[in-house]
Write an enzyme that holds these catalytic residues in place. Sequence first.
Site, short mmCIF file in Angstrom:
data_model
loop_
_atom_site.label_atom_id
_atom_site.label_comp_id
_atom_site.label_asym_id
_atom_site.label_seq_id
_atom_site.Cartn_x
_atom_site.Cartn_y
_atom_site.Cartn_z
N ARG A 31 0.80 -1.23 0.00
CA ARG A 31 0.00 0.00 0.00
C ARG A 31 0.83 1.28 0.00
NH1 ARG A 31 -4.14 0.57 4.32
NH2 ARG A 31 -3.29 -1.17 5.48
N ASN A 413 35.75 32.17 -7.70
CA ASN A 413 36.65 31.23 -7.03
C ASN A 413 36.98 30.02 -7.88
OD1 ASN A 413 33.90 30.55 -6.79
ND2 ASN A 413 34.35 29.11 -5.14
#
Length: 486
Positions: A31, A413
Amino acid sequence: MQLTSEFQDPDGAQNRAPIDVVIMAAGKGTRMKSRLPKVLQPLAGRPLLHHVLDTARALQARQAVVITGHGAIEVEAACVINTRATAPLTINFARQEPQLGTGHAVQQAVPALADDGVVLVLSGDVPLTRPATLFHLIQACAGENLALLTLDMPDPTGYGRIVRSGDADSDLLAIVEHKDASPEQRAITEIYSGIMAVPATWLKRWLARLDNRNAQGEYYLTDIVRFAVADGVPVVAHRISDAVQVAGVNSPLQLAQLERAYQLQQAQSLMEDGVRLADPARFDVRGDLLCAQDVSIDVNCVFAGQVNLGEGVSIGANCFIANAVIEAGAVIHPYTHIDGENLGVTVGVRALIGPFARLRPGAQLGAEVHIGNFVEVKNSTMAKGSKANHLAYLGDASVGERVNFGAGSITANYDGANKHRTVIEDDVHVGSNCVLVAPITLGAGGTVGGGSTVTKDAPAGALTVARGKQVSIANWSRPQKATKAQ
Ligand code: UD1
Ligand code: CA
């Protein structure tokens, strides 16, 4: 904060029979309609099964035997990486293929069960049983009885019914499964929770006698109650009233209901310690949240991993905060996203963060740092009193004290292959819309003019400007739209 911390074993593990926990985890969980095995569905950010293993740990069990079947390889692998372990627990596995019922499941554990133990049967999809409750059950077993955890359910449909000889405290005779029950038995509201404690020697004898002649054609573990009665072994019930402790997960709805129940417990326990939550129903901790005095948390915040909040910290609405230390007096304004992942994030005392800020792994912010809206900080240190208040990126940077990092400025960077550091010394003023191409150092007290793309180190104390010179052309006439020829 751990919900199991309330639990203290008064006898101490030395003075009672060793506990061998058997965890049934072979079922399919149809389920859930998920590829993920049911017992690995997360509750509070961790697999259901990890919660059950934590419980075994809290009880100082000698071992946990996990019965696996559906998704066995995945489930077994997930047990081994149960990293939150605070105490050691020996985990063994037994495969159950095919799955022929709960009795058949526990039969698979028999080779791992020594005769001197008490066996505690748990399910991998029942995550919120309190260790203290199980300890009472083990006490009721007392190394010689069959002890069942039971409770009254207003609607007992689907559960095994507790059949007694008379009223509520009379002798326990059997558990009858719903599908096998007579109309009179279906009227019984006392149900079997799925949890029992039983001496290993008796369990083994009884398991050998199970058959599958019942409505479901399964080997029912619950049939051992009849055998105990026949063998004159006392069957005792430890009856509780808190259904959440024995609630299993079979569907996404039940999973969400247990999640809310668990979160409410955590919220209440934090509030008992003085934490001020704007709304305990809109609060989630998926990990450990440690709070000092006078912490306040507005609605819809999610905390994950290990988060420490210092004294007087205030968290605005709709923040996500993971793996971070927020020091005393810091204010995290709404809609801030902080995730330290493996490197952590530190926010210093009296710092002001957000709204709409993002702190990534390795952001180490000192006292009174200000990070404003749409500012991202990654793997960077910022010392006391530095500010980046608007639309900025600081990555792989070491920023000194009292630096002002202007709106729209970034550290470049990454050169496409490697990352490089940017060093910004104390008292530097970086204007707006600057690109600092790393590796680079801006000397103390220097100023970078707005709009500069800085590729070389800037000397201390100087004004550095790196942009096209401004020119003005007098009497400039704009181009005209061409008129269409007739
Ligand atoms: C079981 C009890 C019932 C009790 C209920 C409480 C039996 C026969 N019945 O019923 O009395 O009221 O729990 O929730 O025990 N599992 C396996 N292998 C199997 C079958 C099940 O590992 O072959 C696991 C499941 O994955 C689950 C647990 O055992 O975690 C319980 O199984 P489930 O089918 O939910 O038992 P119920 O029929 O609900
Ligand atoms: Ca069930």
